[in-house]
Write a protein that holds these residues in place. Structure first.
Motif, PDB file in Angstrom:
ATOM      1  N   LYS A   1       0.868  -1.181   0.000  1.00  0.00           N
ATOM      2  CA  LYS A   1       0.000   0.000   0.000  1.00  0.00           C
ATOM      3  C   LYS A   1       0.905   1.231   0.000  1.00  0.00           C
ATOM      4  O   LYS A   1       1.694   1.438   0.935  1.00  0.00           O
ATOM      5  CB  LYS A   1      -0.919   0.000   1.228  1.00  0.00           C
ATOM      6  N   VAL A   2       0.790   2.005  -1.042  1.00  0.00           N
ATOM      7  CA  VAL A   2       1.607   3.211  -1.205  1.00  0.00           C
ATOM      8  C   VAL A   2       0.683   4.421  -1.080  1.00  0.00           C
ATOM      9  O   VAL A   2      -0.318   4.517  -1.798  1.00  0.00           O
ATOM     10  CB  VAL A   2       2.318   3.219  -2.588  1.00  0.00           C
TER      11      VAL A   2
ATOM     12  N   ASN B   1      -2.429   0.910   7.633  1.00  0.00           N
ATOM     13  CA  ASN B   1      -1.804  -0.236   6.956  1.00  0.00           C
ATOM     14  C   ASN B   1      -0.898   0.154   5.779  1.00  0.00           C
ATOM     15  O   ASN B   1      -0.558  -0.706   4.954  1.00  0.00           O
ATOM     16  CB  ASN B   1      -2.843  -1.248   6.454  1.00  0.00           C
ATOM     17  N   ALA B   2      -0.544   1.419   5.701  1.00  0.00           N
ATOM     18  CA  ALA B   2       0.334   1.841   4.595  1.00  0.00           C
ATOM     19  C   ALA B   2       1.717   1.212   4.758  1.00  0.00           C
ATOM     20  O   ALA B   2       2.229   1.073   5.871  1.00  0.00           O
ATOM     21  CB  ALA B   2       0.461   3.353   4.582  1.00  0.00           C
TER      22      ALA B   2
ATOM     23  N   LYS C   1       1.807  -1.882  -9.615  1.00  0.00           N
ATOM     24  CA  LYS C   1       2.132  -2.954  -8.668  1.00  0.00           C
ATOM     25  C   LYS C   1       1.850  -2.577  -7.221  1.00  0.00           C
ATOM     26  O   LYS C   1       2.357  -3.227  -6.306  1.00  0.00           O
ATOM     27  CB  LYS C   1       3.600  -3.338  -8.823  1.00  0.00           C
ATOM     28  N   ALA C   2       1.100  -1.512  -7.021  1.00  0.00           N
ATOM     29  CA  ALA C   2       0.807  -1.075  -5.652  1.00  0.00           C
ATOM     30  C   ALA C   2      -0.672  -0.742  -5.522  1.00  0.00           C
ATOM     31  O   ALA C   2      -1.331  -0.414  -6.514  1.00  0.00           O
ATOM     32  CB  ALA C   2       1.636   0.155  -5.318  1.00  0.00           C
ATOM     33  N   ASP C   3      -1.175  -0.847  -4.291  1.00  0.00           N
ATOM     34  CA  ASP C   3      -2.486  -0.265  -4.001  1.00  0.00           C
ATOM     35  C   ASP C   3      -2.208   1.182  -3.633  1.00  0.00           C
ATOM     36  O   ASP C   3      -1.575   1.463  -2.607  1.00  0.00           O
ATOM     37  CB  ASP C   3      -3.161  -1.022  -2.858  1.00  0.00           C
ATOM     38  N   PHE C   4      -2.652   2.058  -4.480  1.00  0.00           N
ATOM     39  CA  PHE C   4      -2.189   3.441  -4.439  1.00  0.00           C
ATOM     40  C   PHE C   4      -3.306   4.365  -3.945  1.00  0.00           C
ATOM     41  O   PHE C   4      -4.397   4.395  -4.516  1.00  0.00           O
ATOM     42  CB  PHE C   4      -1.725   3.837  -5.843  1.00  0.00           C
TER      43      PHE C   4
ATOM     44  N   ASN D   1       1.690   0.193   8.446  1.00  0.00           N
ATOM     45  CA  ASN D   1       2.404  -1.075   8.561  1.00  0.00           C
ATOM     46  C   ASN D   1       3.896  -0.769   8.714  1.00  0.00           C
ATOM     47  O   ASN D   1       4.696  -1.133   7.854  1.00  0.00           O
ATOM     48  CB  ASN D   1       2.111  -1.924   7.312  1.00  0.00           C
ATOM     49  N   ASN D   2       4.227  -0.041   9.788  1.00  0.00           N
ATOM     50  CA  ASN D   2       5.610   0.395  10.007  1.00  0.00           C
ATOM     51  C   ASN D   2       6.143   1.042   8.726  1.00  0.00           C
ATOM     52  O   ASN D   2       7.236   0.726   8.242  1.00  0.00           O
ATOM     53  CB  ASN D   2       6.483  -0.805  10.404  1.00  0.00           C
TER      54      ASN D   2
END
Ligand code: CP
Length: 330
Positions: free
Chosen positions: A181-182, A243-244, A210-213, A279-280
């Motif tokens: 997740k970006v 959750n990023a 390739k990312a959930d943006f 997400n850290n």
């Protein structure tokens, strides 16, 4: 690759990223590729990272890099066609660019937007005039609307971290089927800044696919849809940060009320507290960054900040692009 102006000049983003990483592992592996070739880097605006990383990249390929600070040392250039040049501009780009085309094999240009006339800025007049009249390959060192070398760097940096992260691809984890997740978040700033870094990041992440943006910004700071289409856009920063895996922080002025600061809500500054729900997340910024305005000291000094590493990757992005252009010329 003939020119490097946007992601549209790239056939395969991952292949270009791998090329950059191969240069990172072995910077001098093509040290004669650019022998007897010269790049002229023209800066109409200030720069530290772009200027130095592009010079180093050129030198790694055996090229000579000559930097010209047009904004401070050169004649004031005119870009509009048909004007009567009886004002402050001294030389038309139609006359200057062909000369540069004879001096150099490749031209790099940095221009900024006026932030006054949106149509003018978004037509990329300055860059397009150099492309039209120089007759040699042109690389954008940041333009009125985009910063492709920065965005390539950003994807290189994300790719490197993804290979280090454990990304279990199960719905129970915070990862969404193995895709990071970006989040691109607007942050406050004291000055009206261009939209180029944010536009470009959005354009590249969308093209990469390739990312959930997610893009988050206060109301009124929505970017041009031509770059953001495909992203989830929200005014709720706290929701976006949940959750990023990567948080890209950047200020930009309003696109809709062009060039204006609509509000400077300091509650949008990125702090450790805000990142607790992530997400850290690794924190990214193109630099220069206004400490304790855009991002606080705790975050910038902390272990999740990857800004220095990101800036160091500027060399490999520039080297990969120059290499593509030199290969095309060969
Ligand atoms: N990120 C970036 O383009 O930095 P400079 O303005 O220092 O070149």
């Amino acid at each position: 690759m003939k020119n490097f102006i946007s992601v549209n000049d790239v056939q395969n983003i991952d292949a270009l990223v791998q090329k950059a990483l191969a240069y990172k592992a072995n910077p001098y592996k093509d040290k004669t590729l650019g022998l007897n070739k010269r790049i002229g880097c023209l800066y109409l605006n200030p720069s530290m990272r772009t200027r130095l990383s592009t010079q180093i990249a050129a030198q790694n390929l055996g090229m000579e890099a000559i930097v010209f600070n047009v904004g401070q040392e050169g004649w004031a250039l005119e870009f509009e066609d048909g004007v009567i040049m009886n004002g402050h501009t001294v030389e038309h780009v139609k006359d200057a660019a062909p000369v540069l085309g004879k001096y150099f094999d490749v031209l790099g240009i940095r221009t900024f937007p006026s932030l006054k006339d949106r149509n003018d800025d978004y037509s990329e007049l300055h860059l397009q005039q150099f492309i039209k009249y120089a007759g040699i390959p042109v690389i954008s060192l940041e333009s009125a609307t985009l910063h492709p070398l920065q965005s390539l760097t950003d994807i290189i940096t994300i790719t490197e971290h993804l290979s280090l992260m454990e990304l279990p691809a199960t719905p129970e984890t915070k990862m969404n089927n193995g895709r990071p997740k970006v989040v691109l978040t607007w942050a406050p700033h004291i000055k009206p800044l261009p939209q180029c870094v944010a536009n470009s990041f959005a354009q590249w992440i969308n093209a990469w696919g390739k990312a959930d943006f997610v893009i988050t910004n206060p109301e009124g700071y929505e970017l041009d849809e031509q770059f953001t289409r495909g992203a989830t856009i929200t005014n709720k920063q706290d929701e976006a940060l949940k959750n990023a895996d990567f948080v890209y922080v950047k200020n930009w002025s309003s696109y809709k009320q062009y060039g204006n600061i609509l509000n400077n809500d300091m509650s949008w500054m990125i702090t450790k507290e805000k990142l607790k729900s992530s997400n850290n997340a690794k924190v990214m910024h193109c630099l220069p960054v206004r400490r304790n305005v855009e991002i606080d000291d705790d975050v910038l000094n902390g272990s999740t900040s990857i800004i220095t590493e990101e800036a160091s990757n500027r060399i490999w992005a520039a080297q990969a692009v120059l290499s593509e252009i030199l290969n095309e010329m060969a």
